[in-house]
Design an enzyme around this catalytic site. Structure first.
Site, mmCIF file in Angstrom:
data_model
loop_
_atom_site.group_PDB
_atom_site.id
_atom_site.type_symbol
_atom_site.label_atom_id
_atom_site.label_comp_id
_atom_site.label_asym_id
_atom_site.label_seq_id
_atom_site.Cartn_x
_atom_site.Cartn_y
_atom_site.Cartn_z
ATOM 1 C CB THR A 238 41.816 58.919 68.395
ATOM 2 O OG1 THR A 238 43.028 58.286 68.812
ATOM 3 C CG2 THR A 238 40.854 59.087 69.798
ATOM 4 N NE ARG B 248 50.228 56.372 75.382
ATOM 5 C CZ ARG B 248 49.451 57.201 74.678
ATOM 6 N NH1 ARG B 248 48.474 56.193 74.089
ATOM 7 N NH2 ARG B 248 49.527 58.272 74.600
ATOM 8 N N GLY C 277 46.888 56.152 77.236
ATOM 9 C CA GLY C 277 46.811 57.717 76.991
ATOM 10 C C GLY C 277 45.586 58.295 77.653
ATOM 11 C CG ASP C 278 44.189 61.595 75.539
ATOM 12 O OD1 ASP C 278 44.840 60.769 74.782
ATOM 13 O OD2 ASP C 278 43.394 62.424 75.463
ATOM 14 N N GLY D 221 48.370 61.770 73.992
ATOM 15 C CA GLY D 221 47.679 61.526 75.295
ATOM 16 C C GLY D 221 48.334 62.072 76.393
HETATM 17 N N1 ASP Z 1 45.065 60.533 72.252
HETATM 18 C C1 ASP Z 1 45.289 59.061 71.673
HETATM 19 C C2 ASP Z 1 46.264 58.727 72.848
HETATM 20 O O1 ASP Z 1 47.229 59.272 73.156
HETATM 21 C C3 ASP Z 1 45.773 59.026 70.486
HETATM 22 C C4 ASP Z 1 45.071 59.938 69.546
HETATM 23 O O2 ASP Z 1 44.072 60.506 69.732
HETATM 24 O O3 ASP Z 1 45.526 59.925 68.224
HETATM 25 O O4 ASP Z 1 46.238 57.184 73.109
#
Ligand code: ASP
Length: 343
Positions: free
Chosen positions: A198, A226, A228-229, A252
């Site tokens: 990311t 799904r 994530g954060d 996330g």
């Molecule tokens: N935070 C990201 C997610 O959960 C993934 C990552 O940062 O590697 O989608």
């Protein structure tokens, strides 16, 4: 929107928390350092010229989205169905304006769409087909979904699905036409440790404004839409001129549960903690080991960059002469949750 300016600026970027082995081939190290240096140089030059932090973080994240080394935009990881569903968010600290998109599949730079959500709608977060329909109303560049394909990320997907005993989906239509040379050497082992993560950028501009941006493909073999954060304001991204701008990376779900990005700012605002103290506390005390990292810049221009996974490609620069590019070397954790009270 402007506050009395100090003329001081600061910028930090990350390329995802992960588990890059220390004996990674030199060519890999070079590829990542070169990418980070280029992105940092462009962001720093913008801030030096007096451009807004918001423009700098958007530009830097868009550059990293275009770079197939990272799990964002081109080079994003695949869902279990063999698709690239991309998430991004952006926030400015002056007035808490923010925008985000989740699960987009045809927008070349999801971070630019997130900014349009912020500027051109009354909403904060648009997802999937709705976000695509909104993109239709903008001039932003659209691409065939096969544009996002990279062989390394596909190999990651096959590996995970095989381990789960699940069927391997067909590759996205048109992959042959759109695929491009890998930036990594052909003998490179495939798999996540060498595909970087990311991306995110945080910045303070010369006018005292903070901004943060984060973009990702999410987690390999994610299912059921799904999210994530990264597109969740307060979890993966936050900016508030009174405290700090924060961009997170890692599992996330853990960041959503703890509202990590916002909590860094809240610790500064309500407990008077320093940026360093608040950021370390999240990564080394609140999150479990091996979950992730974050970068942040405070309103004073201090920068914090921590991970509990062992590696997080990252870089920082300030008008006061700080310049660093790092992959490993995580600073030591706090001794105890109560250590290091505010300065
Ligand atoms: N935070 C990201 C997610 O959960 C993934 C990552 O940062 O590697 O989608």
């Amino acid at each position: 929107m402007t506050t009395p300016h100090t003329g001081h600026y600061a910028i930090a970027i990350h390329g995802g928390a992960g588990f890059i082995p220390k004996d990674v081939p030199t060519a890999h190290k070079k590829a990542i350092v070169t990418s980070l240096e280029r992105a940092l140089a462009e962001g720093r030059a913008m801030l030096e010229r007096g451009e807004p932090a918001l423009d700098a973080v958007e530009h830097v994240v868009a550059l990293l989205e275009d770079d197939p080394l990272f799990n964002a935009g081109r080079g994003g990881v695949f869902t279990a169905e063999g698709r690239n569903e991309l998430d991004a968010s952006i926030m400015e600290g002056a007035d808490l304006r923010c925008g985000a998109v989740a699960g987009v599949t045809t927008v070349r730079n999801p971070i630019r769409l997130a900014r349009k959500v912020m500027t051109d709608t009354r909403h904060v977060l648009l997802a999937r087909e709705g976000a695509e329909r909104f993109a239709d109303s903008t001039q932003l560049e659209r691409v065939d979904p096969a544009y996002f394909y990279t062989p390394g990320r596909w190999a990651d997907l096959e590996k995970v699905l095989r381990e789960r005993g699940e069927p391997i989906p067909a590759k996205p239509a048109g992959v042959g036409e759109h695929s491009h040379a890998s930036p990594l050497p052909s003998n490179a082992p495939l798999g996540s440790p060498l595909g970087f993560g990311t991306v995110g950028c945080v910045a303070l501009d010369k006018f005292g404004n903070l901004a943060a941006a984060t973009s990702t493909g999410g987690l390999t073999a994610k299912r059921w839409g799904r999210i994530g954060d990264s597109p969740i304001i307060a979890a993966g991204t936050y900016a508030d001129n009174a405290t700090a701008a924060v961009s997170c990376t890692g599992t996330g779900e853990e960041y959503i549960r703890r509202a990590v990005a916002y909590d860094v700012c809240a610790q500064m605002r309500y407990a008077g903690h320093s940026l360093d103290r608040a950021a370390r506390d999240q990564i080394f005390n609140r999150l479990e080991p091996d979950v992730g990292g974050l970068i942040a810049v405070s309103r004073k221009g201090d920068i914090a960059m921590f991970t509990n996974t062992g590696s997080m490609p990252r870089a920082e620069a300030t008008s006061r002469g700080v310049y660093r590019v790092l992959i490993w070397d995580a600073p030591e954790p706090l001794d105890s949750p109560s250590a290091g009270v505010a300065r």
